[in-house]
Scaffold this active site. Structure first.
Site, PDB file in Angstrom:
ATOM      1  NE  ARG A 199      -4.260   1.234   0.471  1.00 45.55           N
ATOM      2  CZ  ARG A 199      -5.477   0.987   0.062  1.00 45.55           C
ATOM      3  NH1 ARG A 199      -5.769  -0.168  -0.489  1.00 45.55           N
ATOM      4  NH2 ARG A 199      -6.415   1.892   0.158  1.00 45.55           N
ATOM      5  CB  ILE A 215      -8.079   4.968   2.845  1.00 42.37           C
ATOM      6  CG1 ILE A 215      -9.495   4.493   3.172  1.00 42.37           C
ATOM      7  CG2 ILE A 215      -7.513   5.862   3.946  1.00 42.37           C
ATOM      8  CD1 ILE A 215     -10.491   5.592   3.369  1.00 42.37           C
ATOM      9  CG  ASN A 227     -14.041  12.335  -0.126  1.00 44.76           C
ATOM     10  OD1 ASN A 227     -14.076  11.883  -1.268  1.00 44.76           O
ATOM     11  ND2 ASN A 227     -14.642  11.736   0.890  1.00 44.76           N
ATOM     12  CB  THR A 228     -18.030  14.874  -2.685  1.00 43.19           C
ATOM     13  OG1 THR A 228     -19.430  14.849  -2.474  1.00 43.19           O
ATOM     14  CG2 THR A 228     -17.670  14.023  -3.875  1.00 43.19           C
ATOM     15  CG  HIS A 229     -19.255  10.648   2.882  1.00 40.77           C
ATOM     16  ND1 HIS A 229     -18.772   9.380   2.641  1.00 40.77           N
ATOM     17  CD2 HIS A 229     -20.215  10.515   3.830  1.00 40.77           C
ATOM     18  CE1 HIS A 229     -19.400   8.519   3.423  1.00 40.77           C
ATOM     19  NE2 HIS A 229     -20.283   9.185   4.147  1.00 40.77           N
ATOM     20  CG  ASP A 249      -8.585  13.874   8.570  1.00 38.95           C
ATOM     21  OD1 ASP A 249      -9.060  12.807   8.137  1.00 38.95           O
ATOM     22  OD2 ASP A 249      -9.008  14.436   9.598  1.00 38.95           O
ATOM     23  N   GLY A 263      -8.000  10.110   8.530  1.00 37.58           N
ATOM     24  CA  GLY A 263      -9.093   9.257   8.978  1.00 37.58           C
ATOM     25  C   GLY A 263     -10.027   8.909   7.823  1.00 37.58           C
ATOM     26  CG  ASP A 289     -15.630   9.458   4.580  1.00 35.09           C
ATOM     27  OD1 ASP A 289     -14.976   9.904   3.626  1.00 35.09           O
ATOM     28  OD2 ASP A 289     -16.290   8.407   4.512  1.00 35.09           O
TER      29      ASP A 289
HETATM   30  C1  GRF Z   1     -20.819   9.787  -4.977  1.00 34.06           C
HETATM   31  O1  GRF Z   1     -22.060   9.750  -4.331  1.00 34.06           O
HETATM   32  C2  GRF Z   1     -19.685   9.826  -4.005  1.00 34.06           C
HETATM   33  O2  GRF Z   1     -19.913  10.621  -2.892  1.00 34.06           O
HETATM   34  C3  GRF Z   1     -19.602   8.375  -3.612  1.00 34.06           C
HETATM   35  O3  GRF Z   1     -19.749   7.683  -4.822  1.00 34.06           O
HETATM   36  C4  GRF Z   1     -20.545   8.473  -5.700  1.00 34.06           C
HETATM   37  C5  GRF Z   1     -19.761   8.679  -6.958  1.00 34.06           C
HETATM   38  O4  GRF Z   1     -20.600   9.046  -8.016  1.00 34.06           O
HETATM   39  N1  GRF Z   1     -18.396   8.065  -2.916  1.00 34.06           N
HETATM   40  P1  GRF Z   1     -20.021   9.457  -9.441  1.00 34.06           P
HETATM   41  O5  GRF Z   1     -18.925   8.447  -9.801  1.00 34.06           O
HETATM   42  O6  GRF Z   1     -19.492  10.842  -9.332  1.00 34.06           O
HETATM   43  O7  GRF Z   1     -21.197   9.353 -10.361  1.00 34.06           O
END
Ligand code: GRF
Length: 208
Positions: A74, A101, A114-116, A148, A150, A152
């Site tokens: 890794r 990660i 990041n988007t979650h 970071d 962790g 999320d």
């Molecule tokens: C998003 O909802 C993201 O937050 C999650 O996976 C999805 C990715 O969607 N981790 P896309 O590949 O941008 O369509």
């Protein structure tokens, strides 16, 4: 006649993806407008054959793939990823559905966001939509945060709320979340690109 001020150089970013790339597409579409202030220099992935990479190729954006299976461990995968990112010298990196990660080498590079698909700190991890549905919450949503070390746990930048309907499945809920998530990501990335990242973004708040 006065000369209009020269447009500021767009802020270079790298976007990381693992899947369908609809969040990436929203950024590609936004970046087509020079006033948005963003140049996507490259799109990286941890696997090939995904629609996210195809979207980048159709937009004539450089792509790279760094697979864990191609590295002995890794740490070496992480170092390889960090090197591919830094070659593009981005101001920051956007994880848009990147399902790995990252390690210390990548974290030592440019700041990452990041988007979650959940309202952090609730429901972190790979199954944020499923876990929110299983828990029975009535409102979930999407969170944009700094990355970071962790899972999320980084400082929250923005959030959007989505109501859970009685007949929601994981798929129907995720699709509704993604509509909000894409708009949030476009708003956050454009704002950070145009106004700059804070020197020291707020870190985790620990409550006793
Ligand atoms: C998003 O909802 C993201 O937050 C999650 O996976 C999805 C990715 O969607 N981790 P896309 O590949 O941008 O369509």
């Amino acid at each position: 006649m006065t000369t209009p001020p020269a447009a500021a150089e767009p802020t270079p970013i790298v976007v990381l993806v693992s899947g369908s790339g609809t969040n990436l597409q929203a950024l590609i579409d936004a970046a087509a407008d020079p006033d948005y202030g963003v140049q996507i220099r490259a799109v990286g992935a941890d696997r090939d054959g995904i629609e996210g990479l195809a979207r980048a190729e159709r937009a004539h954006i450089d792509t790279f793939v760094v697979k864990t299976a191609d590295h002995p461990d890794r740490a070496q995968w992480d170092a390889a990823l960090a090197a591919r990112i830094s070659a593009y010298d981005p101001t920051f990196v956007v994880c848009a559905g990147f399902m790995k990660i990252v390690g210390p080498a990548t974290l030592a590079g440019p700041p990452m966001i990041n988007t979650h698909p959940a309202l952090l700190p609730s429901f972190p991890g790979a199954h944020g939509v499923r876990d929110a549905l299983a828990h029975g919450v009535r409102i979930t949503g999407a969170t944009c945060h700094y990355v970071d070390d962790g899972v999320d746990t980084g400082a929250i930048i923005d959030q959007r709320a989505v109501r859970i309907e009685d007949d929601d499945t994981e798929e129907s809920l995720h699709e509704r979340i993604k509509v909000e998530e894409r708009q949030m990501l476009v708003d956050v990335v454009g704002r950070l690109a145009r106004t700059g990242l804070p020197e020291a973004p707020n870190r985790k708040v620990t409550t006793s």
